[in-house]
Structures are given as C-alpha cells and as structure tokens.
Scaffold this motif. Sequence first.
Motif, PDB file in Angstrom:
ATOM      1  N   ARG A  38      37.482  -4.762   1.704  1.00  0.00           N
ATOM      2  CA  ARG A  38      37.739  -5.830   2.476  1.00  0.00           C
ATOM      3  C   ARG A  38      37.439  -5.732   3.857  1.00  0.00           C
ATOM      4  O   ARG A  38      36.653  -6.324   4.524  1.00  0.00           O
ATOM      5  CB  ARG A  38      39.326  -6.400   2.232  1.00  0.00           C
ATOM      6  N   ARG A  39      37.986  -4.639   4.341  1.00  0.00           N
ATOM      7  CA  ARG A  39      37.669  -3.966   5.754  1.00  0.00           C
ATOM      8  C   ARG A  39      36.307  -3.763   6.105  1.00  0.00           C
ATOM      9  O   ARG A  39      35.750  -4.207   7.134  1.00  0.00           O
ATOM     10  CB  ARG A  39      38.807  -3.035   5.929  1.00  0.00           C
ATOM     11  N   ALA A  40      35.709  -3.100   5.260  1.00  0.00           N
ATOM     12  CA  ALA A  40      34.376  -2.473   5.400  1.00  0.00           C
ATOM     13  C   ALA A  40      33.357  -3.904   5.433  1.00  0.00           C
ATOM     14  O   ALA A  40      32.367  -3.640   6.146  1.00  0.00           O
ATOM     15  CB  ALA A  40      33.789  -1.358   4.195  1.00  0.00           C
ATOM     16  N   GLU A  46      31.942   2.204   8.437  1.00  0.00           N
ATOM     17  CA  GLU A  46      32.470   3.249   9.537  1.00  0.00           C
ATOM     18  C   GLU A  46      33.854   2.601  10.043  1.00  0.00           C
ATOM     19  O   GLU A  46      34.538   3.671  10.256  1.00  0.00           O
ATOM     20  CB  GLU A  46      31.582   3.545  10.708  1.00  0.00           C
ATOM     21  N   ALA A  47      34.257   1.629   9.895  1.00  0.00           N
ATOM     22  CA  ALA A  47      35.456   1.315  10.435  1.00  0.00           C
ATOM     23  C   ALA A  47      36.498   1.659   9.444  1.00  0.00           C
ATOM     24  O   ALA A  47      37.702   1.947   9.718  1.00  0.00           O
ATOM     25  CB  ALA A  47      35.647  -0.528  10.309  1.00  0.00           C
ATOM     26  N   VAL A  48      36.298   2.260   8.130  1.00  0.00           N
ATOM     27  CA  VAL A  48      37.140   2.444   7.159  1.00  0.00           C
ATOM     28  C   VAL A  48      36.937   4.092   7.006  1.00  0.00           C
ATOM     29  O   VAL A  48      37.784   4.586   5.959  1.00  0.00           O
ATOM     30  CB  VAL A  48      37.295   1.805   6.057  1.00  0.00           C
ATOM     31  N   ALA A  49      36.286   4.691   7.750  1.00  0.00           N
ATOM     32  CA  ALA A  49      36.047   6.041   7.406  1.00  0.00           C
ATOM     33  C   ALA A  49      37.055   7.113   7.472  1.00  0.00           C
ATOM     34  O   ALA A  49      37.321   7.781   6.387  1.00  0.00           O
ATOM     35  CB  ALA A  49      34.837   6.736   8.385  1.00  0.00           C
ATOM     36  N   GLU A  50      38.125   6.918   8.233  1.00  0.00           N
ATOM     37  CA  GLU A  50      39.181   7.880   8.364  1.00  0.00           C
ATOM     38  C   GLU A  50      40.091   7.357   7.332  1.00  0.00           C
ATOM     39  O   GLU A  50      40.562   8.383   6.517  1.00  0.00           O
ATOM     40  CB  GLU A  50      40.196   7.570   9.584  1.00  0.00           C
ATOM     41  N   ASP A  51      40.140   6.096   6.898  1.00  0.00           N
ATOM     42  CA  ASP A  51      41.041   5.870   5.598  1.00  0.00           C
ATOM     43  C   ASP A  51      40.573   6.452   4.290  1.00  0.00           C
ATOM     44  O   ASP A  51      41.231   6.938   3.329  1.00  0.00           O
ATOM     45  CB  ASP A  51      41.292   4.515   5.660  1.00  0.00           C
ATOM     46  N   VAL A  52      39.189   6.302   4.137  1.00  0.00           N
ATOM     47  CA  VAL A  52      38.560   7.022   3.102  1.00  0.00           C
ATOM     48  C   VAL A  52      38.542   8.436   2.954  1.00  0.00           C
ATOM     49  O   VAL A  52      38.961   9.016   1.854  1.00  0.00           O
ATOM     50  CB  VAL A  52      37.065   6.628   3.184  1.00  0.00           C
ATOM     51  N   ARG A  53      38.537   9.091   4.044  1.00  0.00           N
ATOM     52  CA  ARG A  53      38.696  10.605   4.173  1.00  0.00           C
ATOM     53  C   ARG A  53      40.243  11.022   3.571  1.00  0.00           C
ATOM     54  O   ARG A  53      40.495  11.759   3.033  1.00  0.00           O
ATOM     55  CB  ARG A  53      38.601  11.287   5.457  1.00  0.00           C
ATOM     56  N   ALA A  54      41.302   9.896   4.108  1.00  0.00           N
ATOM     57  CA  ALA A  54      42.461  10.347   3.845  1.00  0.00           C
ATOM     58  C   ALA A  54      42.890   9.974   2.209  1.00  0.00           C
ATOM     59  O   ALA A  54      43.575  10.856   1.830  1.00  0.00           O
ATOM     60  CB  ALA A  54      43.478   9.073   4.437  1.00  0.00           C
ATOM     61  N   THR A  73      29.312   0.211  -1.054  1.00  0.00           N
ATOM     62  CA  THR A  73      29.617   0.022   0.347  1.00  0.00           C
ATOM     63  C   THR A  73      30.066   1.159   1.257  1.00  0.00           C
ATOM     64  O   THR A  73      29.718   1.528   2.401  1.00  0.00           O
ATOM     65  CB  THR A  73      30.653  -1.470   0.469  1.00  0.00           C
ATOM     66  N   ILE A  74      31.219   1.830   0.633  1.00  0.00           N
ATOM     67  CA  ILE A  74      31.677   2.921   1.294  1.00  0.00           C
ATOM     68  C   ILE A  74      31.215   4.372   0.737  1.00  0.00           C
ATOM     69  O   ILE A  74      31.693   5.367   1.269  1.00  0.00           O
ATOM     70  CB  ILE A  74      33.117   2.973   1.385  1.00  0.00           C
ATOM     71  N   GLY A  75      30.390   4.293  -0.093  1.00  0.00           N
ATOM     72  CA  GLY A  75      29.931   5.657  -0.619  1.00  0.00           C
ATOM     73  C   GLY A  75      29.440   6.599   0.182  1.00  0.00           C
ATOM     74  O   GLY A  75      29.611   7.930   0.094  1.00  0.00           O
ATOM     75  N   LEU A 113      27.056  -8.643  -2.916  1.00  0.00           N
ATOM     76  CA  LEU A 113      27.842  -8.562  -1.628  1.00  0.00           C
ATOM     77  C   LEU A 113      26.562  -8.007  -0.437  1.00  0.00           C
ATOM     78  O   LEU A 113      25.962  -7.030  -0.737  1.00  0.00           O
ATOM     79  CB  LEU A 113      28.877  -7.506  -1.824  1.00  0.00           C
ATOM     80  N   GLU A 114      26.590  -8.622   0.317  1.00  0.00           N
ATOM     81  CA  GLU A 114      25.695  -8.421   1.642  1.00  0.00           C
ATOM     82  C   GLU A 114      25.988  -7.052   2.146  1.00  0.00           C
ATOM     83  O   GLU A 114      25.348  -6.309   2.505  1.00  0.00           O
ATOM     84  CB  GLU A 114      25.925  -9.381   2.759  1.00  0.00           C
ATOM     85  N   SER A 115      27.516  -6.568   2.213  1.00  0.00           N
ATOM     86  CA  SER A 115      27.636  -5.183   2.656  1.00  0.00           C
ATOM     87  C   SER A 115      26.969  -4.178   1.852  1.00  0.00           C
ATOM     88  O   SER A 115      27.055  -2.989   2.340  1.00  0.00           O
ATOM     89  CB  SER A 115      29.144  -5.123   2.725  1.00  0.00           C
ATOM     90  N   THR A 116      26.715  -4.434   0.764  1.00  0.00           N
ATOM     91  CA  THR A 116      26.313  -3.248  -0.211  1.00  0.00           C
ATOM     92  C   THR A 116      24.792  -3.250  -0.077  1.00  0.00           C
ATOM     93  O   THR A 116      24.248  -2.011  -0.485  1.00  0.00           O
ATOM     94  CB  THR A 116      26.471  -3.847  -1.854  1.00  0.00           C
ATOM     95  N   VAL A 117      24.121  -4.159   0.575  1.00  0.00           N
ATOM     96  CA  VAL A 117      22.584  -4.110   0.716  1.00  0.00           C
ATOM     97  C   VAL A 117      22.065  -2.805   1.226  1.00  0.00           C
ATOM     98  O   VAL A 117      21.323  -2.051   0.809  1.00  0.00           O
ATOM     99  CB  VAL A 117      21.999  -5.565   0.954  1.00  0.00           C
TER     100      VAL A 117
END
Length: 212
Positions: A38-40, A46-54, A73-75, A113-117
């Motif tokens: 949702r946030r990505a 990149e906005a969720v990169a730190e949470d992904v690392r966590a 999207t966040i891969g 999803l547009e964010s995946t393109v």
Amino acid sequence: MLALLHTSPVHVPVFDALRDEDRPGLELRHLVAEDLLRRARLAGPEAVAEDVRARVREAVDGGARAVLCTCSTIGGVAEAAAAEVGVPVLRVDRPMARAAVAAGPRVVVLAALESTVRPTVVLIEEEARRAGRAVEVRTVLVEDAWARFEAGDREGYVRRVADAADEVTGADVIVLAQASMAPAGRLSTAGVPVLSSPRPGLAAGAAAAGVP
C-alpha cells in the motif's frame, strides 16, 4: 528454512501447495506485510526500503537460510537487503525474467498494478544485459483487474488477466508481472509462452536455502 515475504495473504497457500508438489522437504516461514505494498504504491518502493530490510532481518533472526520476496513492486529493495543480512535474498520474478529474455526479443508484460510495471521492465532489461541480448519490452496494464482482486473476486481477476493475455499480438513471450496472476497462465489460449513467477521463484529460493 526459507522465509517468504508477502504483501498479500493469498500467496501463503499458493506457495505451500507448490512446496508440497515440488520441494516437500523444504520448511517455509511466511511473513505477510500488506502495508508495504500500500505504501509503495503511494510513494514508491524506496519509501518502504527500511521496513523491508527490517522484515528480512526478522526472517534471518528467526533462522531463515534464505528469503524470497513474492511482491514484484518491492522485490528490488528486498534484494538490496542481502548485503546487510548475510543470506541470499531473492525476488520471486527474477527467474521468470531470465526465462522471458531467453524466449525471444519481443516481451509483453501484463500487470494489474501500475506500481509493478517499472520494476518488472527494469528487471527484464537487466537480465537482457546480463545475457547479452536485445529485447523490446511492451507493457499492458490490465484495466479493472486489481479492483476485482481487492474485492475478493479471484476468479474474475484471473479471468480478466487471461483475456488480456489472449489479446496480445506481436510478442514472443508474455510475462505475468505479479505472482497473483499465475493461474491466468493456465487459462490463457495465447499462442506464445505465458510466464509466471511462483514456481521458478520458489525453486530458486529452495536452492538458495540449500534444498535442491
């Protein structure tokens, strides 16, 4: 043990079933974080990169020998966490992208999803450079598909994606950008390969975790 980072709980039974079919000796641990997608979508991966690392660190602290991110999207930001945690961190769609490049130069990416393109296109182009091949990547955003997914109409979602695949022309291969699209590959009557990510992605994750 292989940890899987998901952004939807619908992926849990899908990957459990694939494990049971292909890698029955593999232990899976599922981490579901719907908020990351949702946030990505709103602010970029990149906005969720730190949470992904966590989340990746959490998986490794829990005993994971490798981590597989099932969200396209966040891969990319998930892969980048590997340097910090000391175990392989894979994105589920990389083996699919590699197979698409091998299939031919005209690649059509279907996404709901547009964010995946963009992440998917960048990944395919990266794999093409690695292989020393030229590719032409076209994208199709499947209108109304994601709304059906979010409404719980999984059958309608998959059918809409399959219909979109059947409408593609001038392609050597069709890539289903999101893991949730995979069942559409079985429904499609397209005259070219329709590739999805879950099975080859899980195989790569299993190998990284030490289960051949």
